[in-house]
Design a protein around this motif. Structure first.
Motif, PDB file in Angstrom:
ATOM      1  N   LEU A  86       6.856   9.564   0.191  1.00  0.00           N
ATOM      2  CA  LEU A  86       6.045   8.421  -0.203  1.00  0.00           C
ATOM      3  C   LEU A  86       6.274   7.302   0.802  1.00  0.00           C
ATOM      4  O   LEU A  86       7.395   6.836   0.976  1.00  0.00           O
ATOM      5  N   TYR A  87       5.207   6.904   1.476  1.00  0.00           N
ATOM      6  CA  TYR A  87       5.263   5.786   2.413  1.00  0.00           C
ATOM      7  C   TYR A  87       4.826   4.529   1.679  1.00  0.00           C
ATOM      8  O   TYR A  87       3.775   4.512   1.040  1.00  0.00           O
ATOM      9  N   VAL A  88       5.654   3.497   1.752  1.00  0.00           N
ATOM     10  CA  VAL A  88       5.368   2.210   1.125  1.00  0.00           C
ATOM     11  C   VAL A  88       5.188   1.207   2.259  1.00  0.00           C
ATOM     12  O   VAL A  88       6.126   0.929   3.005  1.00  0.00           O
ATOM     13  N   TYR A  89       3.976   0.689   2.400  1.00  0.00           N
ATOM     14  CA  TYR A  89       3.652  -0.261   3.467  1.00  0.00           C
ATOM     15  C   TYR A  89       3.674  -1.669   2.902  1.00  0.00           C
ATOM     16  O   TYR A  89       2.936  -1.968   1.958  1.00  0.00           O
TER      17      TYR A  89
ATOM     18  N   LYS B 136       0.865  -1.186   0.000  1.00  0.00           N
ATOM     19  CA  LYS B 136       0.000   0.000   0.000  1.00  0.00           C
ATOM     20  C   LYS B 136       0.900   1.234   0.000  1.00  0.00           C
ATOM     21  O   LYS B 136       2.039   1.174   0.459  1.00  0.00           O
ATOM     22  N   PHE B 137       0.340   2.347  -0.465  1.00  0.00           N
ATOM     23  CA  PHE B 137       1.113   3.583  -0.595  1.00  0.00           C
ATOM     24  C   PHE B 137       0.363   4.750   0.033  1.00  0.00           C
ATOM     25  O   PHE B 137      -0.859   4.770   0.044  1.00  0.00           O
ATOM     26  N   LYS B 138       1.140   5.723   0.510  1.00  0.00           N
ATOM     27  CA  LYS B 138       0.554   6.970   0.997  1.00  0.00           C
ATOM     28  C   LYS B 138       1.567   8.081   0.728  1.00  0.00           C
ATOM     29  O   LYS B 138       2.730   7.978   1.113  1.00  0.00           O
ATOM     30  N   ASN B 139       1.141   9.126   0.026  1.00  0.00           N
ATOM     31  CA  ASN B 139       1.998  10.265  -0.275  1.00  0.00           C
ATOM     32  C   ASN B 139       1.636  11.398   0.681  1.00  0.00           C
ATOM     33  O   ASN B 139       0.503  11.876   0.677  1.00  0.00           O
ATOM     34  N   VAL B 140       2.612  11.821   1.491  1.00  0.00           N
ATOM     35  CA  VAL B 140       2.379  12.875   2.465  1.00  0.00           C
ATOM     36  C   VAL B 140       3.472  13.933   2.317  1.00  0.00           C
ATOM     37  O   VAL B 140       4.631  13.685   2.664  1.00  0.00           O
TER      38      VAL B 140
END
Length: 103
Positions: free
Chosen positions: A12-15, A4-8
């Motif tokens: 970029l956070y890659v879970y 999963k990804f989250k751009n903050v």
């Protein structure tokens, strides 16, 4: 294995979820590389390993390969929240010299 990804704010956070081994890394490599190509404007990529249940040397190669790919674009990579069992593998490998651990 799931990603999963989250751009903050340019990070970029890659879970990573499940097992990162020879079997899963093959299919996940292309998926992750395609996603990373969409975020080359990011300055940092943080690999969150909190939900990994297993990682072997193929998993290390997977992370190092992403590091090398992102380094070409001057994107810094970090590792976040590895479980205790995976922490030992990471420490012994010396990966924290190129991908520092953040909390």
């Amino acid at each position: 294995m799931e990603i999963k990804f989250k751009n903050v704010s340019g990070k970029l956070y890659v879970y990573l979820y499940g097992e990162l081994d020879e079997y899963s890394s093959r299919s996940m490599r292309n998926l992750l590389d395609n996603m990373l190509d969409q975020y080359l404007q990011c300055k940092f990529v943080i690999f969150n390993l909190e939900n990994l249940t297993f990682m072997d040397s193929t998993g290390l190669g997977f992370l190092i390969g992403r590091y090398k790919r992102l380094k070409k674009f001057s994107i810094q990579c970090f590792i976040e929240s590895p479980p205790v069992s995976i922490e030992k593998v990471l420490e012994l490998s010396g990966i924290y010299e190129i991908m520092p651990k953040v909390s």
